[in-house]
Enzyme design. Structure first.
Site, short mmCIF file in Angstrom:
data_model
loop_
_atom_site.label_atom_id
_atom_site.label_comp_id
_atom_site.label_asym_id
_atom_site.label_seq_id
_atom_site.Cartn_x
_atom_site.Cartn_y
_atom_site.Cartn_z
N GLN A 1 -4.97 -1.79 10.16
CA GLN A 1 -4.74 -3.07 9.49
C GLN A 1 -5.21 -4.24 10.37
OE1 GLN A 1 -3.65 -3.59 6.34
NE2 GLN A 1 -3.80 -5.80 6.60
N LYS B 1 0.84 -1.20 0.00
CA LYS B 1 0.00 0.00 0.00
C LYS B 1 0.87 1.25 0.00
CE LYS B 1 -3.60 -2.29 2.71
NZ LYS B 1 -4.07 -2.60 4.06
N ASP C 1 -11.69 2.24 4.86
CA ASP C 1 -11.98 0.80 4.74
C ASP C 1 -13.49 0.53 4.71
OD1 ASP C 1 -9.94 -1.12 4.49
OD2 ASP C 1 -9.27 -0.76 6.55
#
Ligand code: GUN
Length: 287
Positions: free
Chosen positions: A98, A54, A121
């Site tokens: 994460q 990422k 997200d």
């Protein structure tokens, strides 16, 4: 015999990346700079690889991103303080925690503490509620990437039967919701299967579109799929030899199915591309 179509996530992602500089420039013209804060806890090898990929992509594109790497043993209140400060920090229009987290941390509680407007997200309960009620603010990256692949290859989902294997909040539930939604990208009839489904093959054999998010390397074989089915393989696993493989045994199904996403090079690159898109959207929402 008709050749199986390989649904290249790399190609779809590159097509999307071509549109990025113009979107960034028009934000900069209005003095708005997108930025992503990534919180990585501990040293889960898969998480470390995702986070590295990422940040490399953000660097390539010239979009600000910072990774906050914290020790495995961090206490929940310390993490809350970090989330709180990132919520207030205008350098970050998006925040990503994460997953998975170490066992002593409560991911639902912590995801709830991220400012829902920065939740790129789409995992905050408010954003999940908006998605499931048909009015999404952020669409989670992997399901969004799958929809973009289907769109790019002109696959019409309406009236098809989609079978989703996996019921996670990250993939299974949101993709089932999107495919069944009342929209030109949905209107599909959806079945959700999971680890407790008995006779999985009975369901997968009926799938016009099969979304495999099982987490078991090469679980799906030719006898489990319908002829000419469209296969979306969400799995990223290592086989006995350490090679990256999907949840679908591509060599087994390739001559039977109509289209398939490869692993690597299918859904994975799209997840990262959609994180870029959601981060740009998080800045565009400030306009
Ligand atoms: N772990 C695996 N996939 C994801 C994802 O899309 N977002 C986050 N935050 N964690 C993940």
């Amino acid at each position: 015999m008709k050749k199986t179509l390989i649904l290249s996530g790399v190609e779809v992602a590159n097509h999307f990346y071509n549109s990025v500089p113009e979107r960034i420039q028009s934000l900069l013209n209005k003095n708005i700079k997108p930025g992503l804060a990534v919180i990585l806890i501990g040293s889960n090898p898969a998480s470390k690889i995702y986070v590295r990929k990422k940040s490399e992509k953000f660097k390539d594109l010239g979009i600000h991103s910072e990774t906050f790497s914290l020790p495995e043993k961090i206490q929940q209140n310390e993490l809350l303080e970090l989330i709180d400060s990132l919520n207030k920090d205008s350098r970050f229009t998006g925040i990503l925690l994460q997953l998975p987290l170490p066992k002593h941390l409560d991911s639902n509680y912590l995801l709830n503490k991220i400012d829902p407007k920065k939740d790129v997200d789409g995992f905050h309960p408010e954003n999940m509620g908006l998605l499931f009620s048909g009015n999404p603010r952020y669409i989670p990256c992997t399901p969004k990437g799958i929809i973009k692949i289907l769109e790019y290859y002109n696959i019409i989902t309406e009236q098809l039967h989609s079978v989703v294997i996996g019921r996670s909040n990250i993939v299974g539930k949101p993709i089932a919701s999107l495919l069944s939604s009342r929209s030109d990208k949905g209107n599909s009839t959806v079945t959700i299967c999971h680890s407790k489904t008995s006779n999985l093959s009975y369901f997968t054999q009926q799938a016009d579109i099969l979304i495999a998010a099982v987490g078991i390397p090469q679980k799906i074989k030719a006898n489990m799929v319908k002829k000419s089915a469209i296969i979306i393989d969400v799995g990223i696993n290592r086989d006995k030899n350490g090679k990256i493989v999907g949840d679908v045994d591509i060599d087994s199904v390739i001559d039977k199915v109509g289209a398939i996403t490869p692993v690597p090079g299918g859904v994975g690159p799209m997840t990262i591309a959609m994180l870029v898109e959601n981060t740009i959207e998080s800045a565009e929402k400030l306009l």
